[in-house]
Design a protein around this motif. Structure first.
Motif, PDB file in Angstrom:
ATOM      1  N   UNK A  44     -14.114  12.185  -8.053  1.00  0.00           N
ATOM      2  CA  UNK A  44     -15.209  10.578  -8.733  1.00  0.00           C
ATOM      3  C   UNK A  44     -15.214  10.026  -8.137  1.00  0.00           C
ATOM      4  N   UNK A  73      -5.021   3.406  -6.623  1.00  0.00           N
ATOM      5  CA  UNK A  73      -5.034   1.836  -6.807  1.00  0.00           C
ATOM      6  C   UNK A  73      -4.564   0.927  -6.359  1.00  0.00           C
ATOM      7  N   UNK A  74      -4.647   1.566  -5.143  1.00  0.00           N
ATOM      8  CA  UNK A  74      -3.991   0.623  -4.182  1.00  0.00           C
ATOM      9  C   UNK A  74      -5.083   0.321  -3.253  1.00  0.00           C
ATOM     10  N   UNK A  75      -4.988  -0.964  -2.508  1.00  0.00           N
ATOM     11  CA  UNK A  75      -6.644  -1.155  -1.160  1.00  0.00           C
ATOM     12  C   UNK A  75      -6.645   0.220  -0.358  1.00  0.00           C
ATOM     13  N   UNK A  76      -7.725   0.420   0.102  1.00  0.00           N
ATOM     14  CA  UNK A  76      -8.278   0.391   1.193  1.00  0.00           C
ATOM     15  C   UNK A  76      -7.969   0.290   2.359  1.00  0.00           C
ATOM     16  N   UNK A  77      -7.155   1.351   3.359  1.00  0.00           N
ATOM     17  CA  UNK A  77      -6.735   0.712   4.905  1.00  0.00           C
ATOM     18  C   UNK A  77      -6.401   1.939   5.401  1.00  0.00           C
ATOM     19  N   UNK A  90     -18.796   0.518  -3.709  1.00  0.00           N
ATOM     20  CA  UNK A  90     -18.301   1.819  -4.077  1.00  0.00           C
ATOM     21  C   UNK A  90     -19.223   2.599  -4.419  1.00  0.00           C
ATOM     22  N   UNK A 122     -14.532   8.799  -4.784  1.00  0.00           N
ATOM     23  CA  UNK A 122     -13.533   9.352  -3.902  1.00  0.00           C
ATOM     24  C   UNK A 122     -13.220  10.607  -3.474  1.00  0.00           C
ATOM     25  N   UNK A 154     -19.088   4.083   5.040  1.00  0.00           N
ATOM     26  CA  UNK A 154     -17.517   3.951   5.146  1.00  0.00           C
ATOM     27  C   UNK A 154     -17.076   5.140   4.257  1.00  0.00           C
ATOM     28  N   UNK A 183     -17.666   3.904   0.664  1.00  0.00           N
ATOM     29  CA  UNK A 183     -18.481   2.697   0.773  1.00  0.00           C
ATOM     30  C   UNK A 183     -19.548   2.733   1.059  1.00  0.00           C
ATOM     31  N   UNK A 224     -10.289   1.648   7.428  1.00  0.00           N
ATOM     32  CA  UNK A 224     -11.174   2.787   6.932  1.00  0.00           C
ATOM     33  C   UNK A 224     -11.898   2.974   8.857  1.00  0.00           C
ATOM     34  N   UNK A 225     -13.026   3.460   8.141  1.00  0.00           N
ATOM     35  CA  UNK A 225     -13.922   4.527   9.582  1.00  0.00           C
ATOM     36  C   UNK A 225     -14.959   2.876   9.762  1.00  0.00           C
TER      37      UNK A 225
END
Lengths: 107, 118
Positions: free
Chosen positions: B59, B102-106, B47, B50, B95, B37, B108-109
């Motif tokens: 993608x 489909x989940x949250x981003x956790x 975004x 990934x 980042x 991101x 982060x760098x």
């Protein structure tokens, strides 16, 4: 692409206030909607995932609701450390678009 | 604890390429996607794409197709994002962020500032 639109873009509030931020998706994302908090100079941090699930370690004054296209993030009683920028994000389909952000400022 | 540590700030000239690394620790690297991101100064979150560290498949957001490549080295639990043909509007903090499907981003760098300037 599924876009998400937040409102308001900025908000002034006082410590102790109840605050609500809304997020609308351009089509249904079922419950694949996440909320993040970002403070200046820091990486975002997830607060709510799956529309209403509280991330571990996040204070219970934060809550999320909604499904389909309309979602809300509520902070029940603002604390000084809550003044930050908040983003919603859909994770239903790529591209995983973020809202434009809501900057929460001290009144 | 789960941690993502990114490489340091870069200054590049227009037309150059940059490769940012993201080293993961505290979890099984191949079990989660790695997202990239970016955030331009004073702007929101964008975004980029990934990579699935297990398969190497990636993608990309259409905006970056043809200019970005995401790779990984599973032997050192590190993901990479290379962006080519840099322009001034690529100046941003980049980042990496861990994510389940489909989940949250956790988490982060810490972010890597890339400055593009002649």
């Amino acid at each position: 692409d599924i876009h998400v639109t937040q409102s308001p873009s900025s908000l002034s509030a006082s410590v102790g206030d109840r605050v609500t931020i809304t997020c609308r998706a351009s089509q249904s994302v079922t419950n694949y909607l996440n909320w993040y908090q970002q403070k200046p100079g820091k990486a975002p941090k997830v607060l709510i995932y799956g529309a209403s699930s509280l991330q571990s370690g996040v204070p219970s004054r934060f809550s999320g609701s909604g499904s389909g296209t309309d979602f809300t993030l509520t902070i029940s009683s603002l604390q000084p450390e809550d003044f930050a920028t908040y983003y919603c994000q859909q994770s239903y389909s790529t591209p995983y678009i973020f809202g434009q952000g809501t900057k929460l400022e001290i009144k | 604890q789960v941690q993502l540590v990114q490489s340091g700030a870069e200054v590049k000239k227009p037309g150059a390429s940059v490769k940012v690394s993201c080293r993961a620790s505290g979890y099984t690297f191949i079990a989660y996607y790695m997202h990239w991101v970016r955030q331009a100064p004073g702007q929101g979150l964008e975004w980029m794409g990934w990579i699935n560290p297990n398969t190497g498949g990636a993608v990309y957001a259409q905006k970056f197709q043809g200019r970005v490549t995401m790779t990984r080295d599973t032997s050192i639990s590190t993901a990479y994002m290379e962006l080519r043909g840099l322009r001034s509007d690529d100046t941003a903090r980049y980042y990496c962020a861990r994510g389940a499907a489909a989940g949250p981003f956790d988490p982060w760098g810490q972010g890597t500032l890339v400055t593009v300037s002649s």
